[in-house]
Every structure is written in C-alpha cells, then in structure tokens.
Design a protein around this motif. Sequence first.
Motif, PDB file in Angstrom:
ATOM      1  N   ILE A  63     -28.665   2.777  11.778  1.00 37.44           N
ATOM      2  CA  ILE A  63     -27.255   3.165  11.939  1.00 37.44           C
ATOM      3  C   ILE A  63     -27.105   4.019  13.190  1.00 37.44           C
ATOM      4  O   ILE A  63     -26.168   3.853  13.968  1.00 37.44           O
TER       5      ILE A  63
ATOM      6  N   GLN B  63       0.830  -1.209   0.000  1.00 35.77           N
ATOM      7  CA  GLN B  63       0.000   0.000   0.000  1.00 35.77           C
ATOM      8  C   GLN B  63       0.867   1.263   0.000  1.00 35.77           C
ATOM      9  O   GLN B  63       0.362   2.362  -0.186  1.00 35.77           O
TER      10      GLN B  63
ATOM     11  N   GLY C 217     -18.023  -1.532   8.206  1.00 35.66           N
ATOM     12  CA  GLY C 217     -17.535  -1.940   6.892  1.00 35.66           C
ATOM     13  C   GLY C 217     -16.764  -0.817   6.240  1.00 35.66           C
ATOM     14  O   GLY C 217     -15.789  -1.037   5.524  1.00 35.66           O
ATOM     15  N   MET C 218     -17.211   0.399   6.533  1.00 29.05           N
ATOM     16  CA  MET C 218     -16.553   1.576   5.987  1.00 29.05           C
ATOM     17  C   MET C 218     -15.142   1.695   6.588  1.00 29.05           C
ATOM     18  O   MET C 218     -14.180   1.989   5.879  1.00 29.05           O
ATOM     19  N   ALA C 219     -15.064   1.453   7.887  1.00 30.42           N
ATOM     20  CA  ALA C 219     -13.762   1.537   8.570  1.00 30.42           C
ATOM     21  C   ALA C 219     -12.795   0.497   8.010  1.00 30.42           C
ATOM     22  O   ALA C 219     -11.616   0.801   7.771  1.00 30.42           O
TER      23      ALA C 219
ATOM     24  N   LEU D 169     -12.919  -0.837   5.075  1.00 32.57           N
ATOM     25  CA  LEU D 169     -12.593  -0.461   3.695  1.00 32.57           C
ATOM     26  C   LEU D 169     -11.480   0.585   3.693  1.00 32.57           C
ATOM     27  O   LEU D 169     -10.524   0.500   2.909  1.00 32.57           O
ATOM     28  N   ILE D 170     -11.601   1.544   4.601  1.00 30.40           N
ATOM     29  CA  ILE D 170     -10.577   2.593   4.696  1.00 30.40           C
ATOM     30  C   ILE D 170      -9.242   1.981   5.112  1.00 30.40           C
ATOM     31  O   ILE D 170      -8.185   2.363   4.628  1.00 30.40           O
ATOM     32  N   GLU D 171      -9.346   0.999   5.976  1.00 29.74           N
ATOM     33  CA  GLU D 171      -8.141   0.272   6.406  1.00 29.74           C
ATOM     34  C   GLU D 171      -7.441  -0.340   5.191  1.00 29.74           C
ATOM     35  O   GLU D 171      -6.229  -0.284   5.051  1.00 29.74           O
ATOM     36  N   LYS D 172      -8.263  -0.874   4.274  1.00 34.29           N
ATOM     37  CA  LYS D 172      -7.734  -1.503   3.058  1.00 34.29           C
ATOM     38  C   LYS D 172      -7.006  -0.497   2.179  1.00 34.29           C
ATOM     39  O   LYS D 172      -6.093  -0.854   1.441  1.00 34.29           O
ATOM     40  N   LEU D 173      -7.470   0.743   2.245  1.00 32.29           N
ATOM     41  CA  LEU D 173      -6.863   1.767   1.394  1.00 32.29           C
ATOM     42  C   LEU D 173      -5.481   2.143   1.894  1.00 32.29           C
ATOM     43  O   LEU D 173      -4.750   2.859   1.231  1.00 32.29           O
TER      44      LEU D 173
ATOM     45  N   TYR E 163     -30.974  -3.448   9.250  1.00 31.35           N
ATOM     46  CA  TYR E 163     -30.471  -2.592   8.163  1.00 31.35           C
ATOM     47  C   TYR E 163     -30.259  -3.436   6.896  1.00 31.35           C
ATOM     48  O   TYR E 163     -30.718  -3.073   5.811  1.00 31.35           O
ATOM     49  N   LYS E 164     -29.604  -4.570   7.056  1.00 27.96           N
ATOM     50  CA  LYS E 164     -29.335  -5.438   5.897  1.00 27.96           C
ATOM     51  C   LYS E 164     -30.642  -6.012   5.336  1.00 27.96           C
ATOM     52  O   LYS E 164     -30.827  -6.080   4.121  1.00 27.96           O
TER      53      LYS E 164
ATOM     54  N   PHE F  37     -20.847   3.953  -0.303  1.00 27.49           N
ATOM     55  CA  PHE F  37     -21.349   3.096   0.771  1.00 27.49           C
ATOM     56  C   PHE F  37     -22.870   3.219   0.850  1.00 27.49           C
ATOM     57  O   PHE F  37     -23.577   2.248   1.085  1.00 27.49           O
TER      58      PHE F  37
ATOM     59  N   VAL G 233     -22.770  -1.571  10.674  1.00 25.97           N
ATOM     60  CA  VAL G 233     -23.004  -1.086   9.305  1.00 25.97           C
ATOM     61  C   VAL G 233     -21.856  -0.186   8.844  1.00 25.97           C
ATOM     62  O   VAL G 233     -21.293  -0.382   7.772  1.00 25.97           O
ATOM     63  N   THR G 234     -21.509   0.784   9.670  1.00 24.17           N
ATOM     64  CA  THR G 234     -20.430   1.686   9.257  1.00 24.17           C
ATOM     65  C   THR G 234     -19.055   1.078   9.532  1.00 24.17           C
ATOM     66  O   THR G 234     -18.050   1.628   9.099  1.00 24.17           O
TER      67      THR G 234
END
Lengths: 344, 481
Positions: free
Chosen positions: B442, A17, B464-466, B468-472, B350-351, A189, B461-462
């Motif tokens: 949420i 990364q 997943g956002m964290a 994803l950001i980790e992946k970036l 939510y899902k 999202f 729910v959010t």
Amino acid sequence: MDIEVLNFIPDNFINPQKRIFLGYLLSGFFIAFLWLYCFRKYTLINSLKLIFDKKVYFSKSSFVDYSLYVFNSLIMIIFSPILLSQLVIATFIFEFMYAQNIIEPISINYLSIFLPIIFTICFFIVDDFSKFLVHMLMHKIKFLWCFHKIHHSAEVLTPMTVFRTHPIEGIIFVLRNAISQGAVIGIFFFISSGELSLVTVLGANFFSFMFHLLGSNLRHSHISISYGKLVEKILISPAQHQIHHSVEKKHHDKNFGVTFAIWDYFFNTLVYSQSNQKIKYGLSDEENFSRNNIFKIYLFPIIECFTLILNSIFKSFKCIYGYLLNLKPHKLNKNNKVLQNENS
Amino acid sequence: MLKINKYSLIKNAAVLGVASLSLSLIATSSSFSDGHIYGENNPVTVKGYKGSKTNSTAYTGQMARQLQHNSLKKIVSKGNPSDPTSNTLNKMLNYFENKDKTKSMAILDPKSSSKFPVKQKMVGEISTGSNLAGKADGRVQLSWPNNMTGADVIRFMIKKASKISGGVDMRNGMNYPQLISKYTMGAVLYHQACDNYLDEKMTASNKPNDKPYKKGAYYTGKEHSWDEAFGYWGAAAHTMTLSAQQSYDVAKKKDLKAADFNKDGVVDLYKEMTYGHAYYASAFDRGGKTDYLKTVTKAFIDGRKIITNADGEKLSSSDLTKIQDLAQVICSNWAQVIAEAVHKYAGSVYKDLGAVEKAISSGSGMDKAMSKYLKHWGELKGFAMALQSGVENKSDTFNRLNRMMGFGPLMPNLSQVVGIDSSGNYLKDQGSSIGYYKLHMIKIQKLMVKEYALKAKSNDVTGGMASLIEKLGPKKSAEND
C-alpha cells in the motif's frame, strides 16, 4: 456564478443518498396520511389539510429554514475541500491496523461472505451512536449550545428544518462523520483485505434507505406519530423527537437519539411520547435569540461563543491570580521562623 | 436543337460523383496521415550526402532490440534444463549478448500466424548490428544485491533462469521471465532513450545537427538520436491514427487491421508493431484517465519536425530549448507509465498475498496462489528496477521503494532473499509478517502516486475505500439530525 454550483438544490431531491430525496418525502407524507386517516380517524380531507398545512410551510420560521438551506450549502461548498474527510481517517486506521502485529485479516476471513452485511450494520450503528453523542454534547457544552440552538429556534418543524443549522455546527458534523465513519471503514477494510462492499438500495446504505423510507422526515414535522412505549425504548419515534424540540423545561435535554432510542435509555435521557401530545416548538424565553433574522442567526452564536470563551479565560486568570495571592512568600524573621499574622 | 440523352447524363453524373467522392476521401486520408506518422516526410538533410536515401528516419537497431527483448522473455519462460541437448543458457544469452550478423536469430515473439502474419522472421532482417547487453545501464544497481551493473544483473538472472524449468524459482520466489523482461525494458530501452539519446545527445555540442550521425550516414546527429529514442519507446509509426485499445490489441496480436497500416497484408515489425513501454502506455490509457501513449508519441513527432525543419543546420538555441522541453515531456510521461506499472503490480501483490493467506488457512490452493503471487511480484520488482534506470536521481524514493519490496518476495514461511553470496547463491533471512508486507505494498502505491502524480492508479488498494465512501454519499453538508 457557475450554474454547477447550484446543482445541489435539485440534487438533494433526486439523490436517494440525501434525506430530502423526493421518494422519502412522499413516503413520509403517505405514512403521515395513514397515521391520521387510519389511526387518528381524521377524514380524508382533514388529513390532507393537516399534512399540507400552509401555515406550517409558509411560516416565517420555515422561510428561515429554506434560506439557510441555500446559504449553508454555498458556505459548505467553500469549506468542504479543506475539511477532514472519511478517507483520511479510514486510511490512517487501515494503515495503523496493518502496522500492528496483533490482529491479522486472515483470522476472521471465514466471515467474508457475511462481511458486507456485518459492515453495513456496524456502520449504521456506529454512525447513529456518534450522532447521539455529538448531539448530547451540543446541548451540554455551553460553547456548542450557542450554535445548536439555531436548530432549536424553529417554531414550526418541516423536513427542511434539518438544514436550520449554523455552519460551524455543520463543520462539527462533518468532522463527526469523518471520524466515526472513517474508523469503521478503515477497520472493516483491513479485516476484508480491501475487498469490502456495502449493502445498498438505489445506491444508498440499506439501513439509511429504510430509515428514511419509513418516515425519518416526520421527525421534523407537525404530525406526531408515536410508536408505543415498547418500541420507543428501541427506536426514536417522530413524536419523541418532537418532544426534543419542545419549549417546556421538563423536555429539555431529552431524546437525543436519531434512529435508536437505546442510547437515550442508557444515558437516562429517554422520554416516551404521549398520545395527543401538544407541543410548542422553539426556544424558551430565557434564550435571548433572534429567530427569524438570517444575519443575526449567523453572527450572534459566534459573538456569544466568543464572549463565553473570553469570560472563561477571565475567570481562569482570576482563579490563578487568587491562588497566587494565597501562595505569596511569608516573611521570615532572623531565626528563619515564619512570622505569624499579627491579628492571629 | 441539342438532344440530351438522359442515360448519358445520369452516367456522367455518377462518374463525377464517384470521382469527387474518391478525391475527397484521398484528400481526407492524406491530410489525416500527414504529420501523424512518425518518420513520414523526413527528407535527407545531411549536407553533401550523395547516396540514394530519400528519407532520413532510421531506428532499426532499436526495433531489433525490441524483438530481442520479446524473444528473450519467451525463451526464458520455455527453458528446459533437464534436456542436456537444449543448451538453454546459450540460447538465452544469444538474445541478450549477440548481434544477428548472419540473420539466423529467429524472432520468437511475435511469430507469424494466419491471424497475424508478420513480415520478418529473423532479427537480422531489421538490423544485424544490435544487441541488448551492449546498451544496458552501466551504473551500479542498488535495487539488486552485490553492486552489479545493469548488464550484470540481467546476465545473473539469465544464468539462474537457465537452471530452472519454466524460469520460476519457487524456493526463492523469483519469476525470471518477468524479472528479466521488465528490468530489460528499463535497463536497456528506457535507460538508453531517457538517460542517453534524449539527455546528453540533445545538448548543443553532442551529436550536432549540422553533421552526419557518423561518417557517411544519411541522417544528422540530432535526427538519428531522436529517432533512436522513438524506437526504444516501442510505438508503431502510425500510433496517432490508433486508439489506445487498438494499439494495445496490436501488441497482443489481436488486430491485424489496425496494425497493417500500409495494407500489404502483413505486419511490418519495424514500424507497424507496438512493443514494450508503448504497450503498457496503451494498457493504462484504455481506462480513459490518462493519455500517455499519444502524449509521448506526439512529442516525438513534434520534436522530429523541429529537427527536420532545421534542414541540416545547427539547431538554434530556441529550437534546442523546444527539443529539450519535448524530451522532458517524453521522459516524464514515460517514467509515469513505469510508475503506473509499479502501482498496478503492488496492488496485484497485495491481493495475491490475501489469496496466499487464505491458502495457508484452508490448506489448499497454495500452488495456484503462489504462482500468481510470484508472477506479479516479478513484474513489480522488474518495473521498480526499471524505474531506477532513467535519468532522474530520486534516491530517497528509490531507497524507500527497494527497502519496502526487498530483493525477493516474502515467502509463506516468512523468509526473504536478503543478499547473494560469492558463489551466486541467494542468502535468505526472516522477513516481516504477511500483514506488514501487505502494508508495504500500500505504501509503495502511495509513494508512486505522490512522486509521479499518477492518474490511472490500476489495482489501487485504498482506492476501493474511496469508492466505498463515494457510495455512502456526500457528507459535507450542514444538516442536523
């Protein structure tokens, strides 16, 4: 000092990364070698000698880059936790999207199978444009140039020159990432109802991976690879970025782009590379700047920026004072008529 | 000259080896179980007790209620009102209101099987004097319409459930097996433990330790109050010897070996089974981010030791403070377990709403999507109501929680239950959009994380956002482009 704090030094070289991941550096050297050996017809030895030129890597300018890499990383460890993150922006946008009743996630659900690809592309494009925009502002706005010129003070370019950055500029970049990346993540999202993924290679964004694998590190190098005019309208070549670092006045404020050249094309700042271009890197003599003293590199931009701000405030007061002087009430005579200037 | 028989020497050495190995194993196992089993080594300390009891631990009433709760959930989901002979309502109310004085109230869950044989078949084999209704929260419940008490709410739900096959009202969106079960866990089990036994009964004057709990009892006031709270927690007595996964599998009737602590071949439903809240704690702890099950169970064991060590005398003020601190540990962790469940099911809802939206647009799969949605909404609502049954008065948090989820789930036609008329019929009105309701889910998750410092955060729910950001990759570095 906790040993873990120093983990960033090896981590930067083993994490795909990161831009200076060993794999990217090696691919960069290989591309440079192919360029010199196959296209520029250098001999094998001369190609290698040029790529690994010790005058470049052991220059004073490069040692400043290495030192700034270590010191800046330590500084950012301290500031990182208090800086705005992508998550904050993404969550804000995500909730804002839900709070409005115009766009519903369901309306584009049929795109769901392509969503990771669309997201990955959009993310990369928006990220690249935000980098272009902020980079341009760093040049055009005087207060910001005080800090950005540290990067331009490099007299030789190596992949480590990316770390030749003032920490204030580093903080600006963190905020840029938080806003641009956070916004894209938040929007996508919402669209995907929370089921979003990124197309990755070795854990890195696919496009970032490709960008780095195809020699992004050569942007900051002495190997001048050009793509030809046609491609250079779309993608910024290493040679184009080297023009951006040129001392020559005609090259100033040109080629701000990182991956795409189209932004420069639209903003009329695009310059194509020339074959066999010889460029002297660094700041022009007009910039009175100490290039190789770490202490001064950290301190001078702050002082300069502060002076600029004070000057601006002083000028503003002067303007307001002048304006008020012109507005002072005219004397009235007994008949409420304005007295004319005796000289008029 | 001494003649040494080499075979005899080998034999003696082998015997000695086996003996010492056995001794060390016994020593290890006894030292392992020592102090790890709830109720072990608690002698009778009541002064002047003349009876035959040698151990003062008793929480039979609570385990009977755990079984009544389990059975009630089972019978609500099996209700068949179309069969006039089934007498559905009375069967349901039997498990809620009656005590099994005649030992005729069958345990419907867990039922004995070859894979998981259980010792008891009737609730009365554990306690003949316990019911759920008598212990339900007596306060007015703001999480449900018409100012009903906890017992009224459960009774109302049971009556509604008795009229619907399978206990799910598809018109109003009420999944009664889930609503009744989860709310009963709060209104009876959690409420009794944390708003009664570990609250007022842990003060100096209430149920003192120098007197029997009641006349003739073999346990003191404090001993029994503490034991009763432990019973409501629902953990097996040997929980400290189990992993979270094992405790979870015991509740799921999947791990006989882990459940059968005394190795008699059957599971004693009084002290070898995992129930209710302890089951949920195990479920969250399996993820490795939390340790609710053992934190609470250990606090119960430690507290009981302090009380036992007082040897039937009044607790000193320092002991009382320690006990109250442990009660605080128990109830705050317990509240976190329920809040984790609210968080988890808000994420599920939510899902599920996403699946409902897809079913609306595609015109297929609505029944499956709705069934899942209503089940999870029932669990969400039930746990949210349960959370409000404790001692904490977080009125602002609870009001927000109730407002965001409403009295009923948002239906695909955007209608929602808003009240109950004088005849007991649901009143409905137009609700918000599905998108807005999803946003509420949420916000419920965020509210739970903020108010209860959650760590497991299942179905975030959010979150997943964290990740994803980790992946970036980490972006907080000073790098130019």
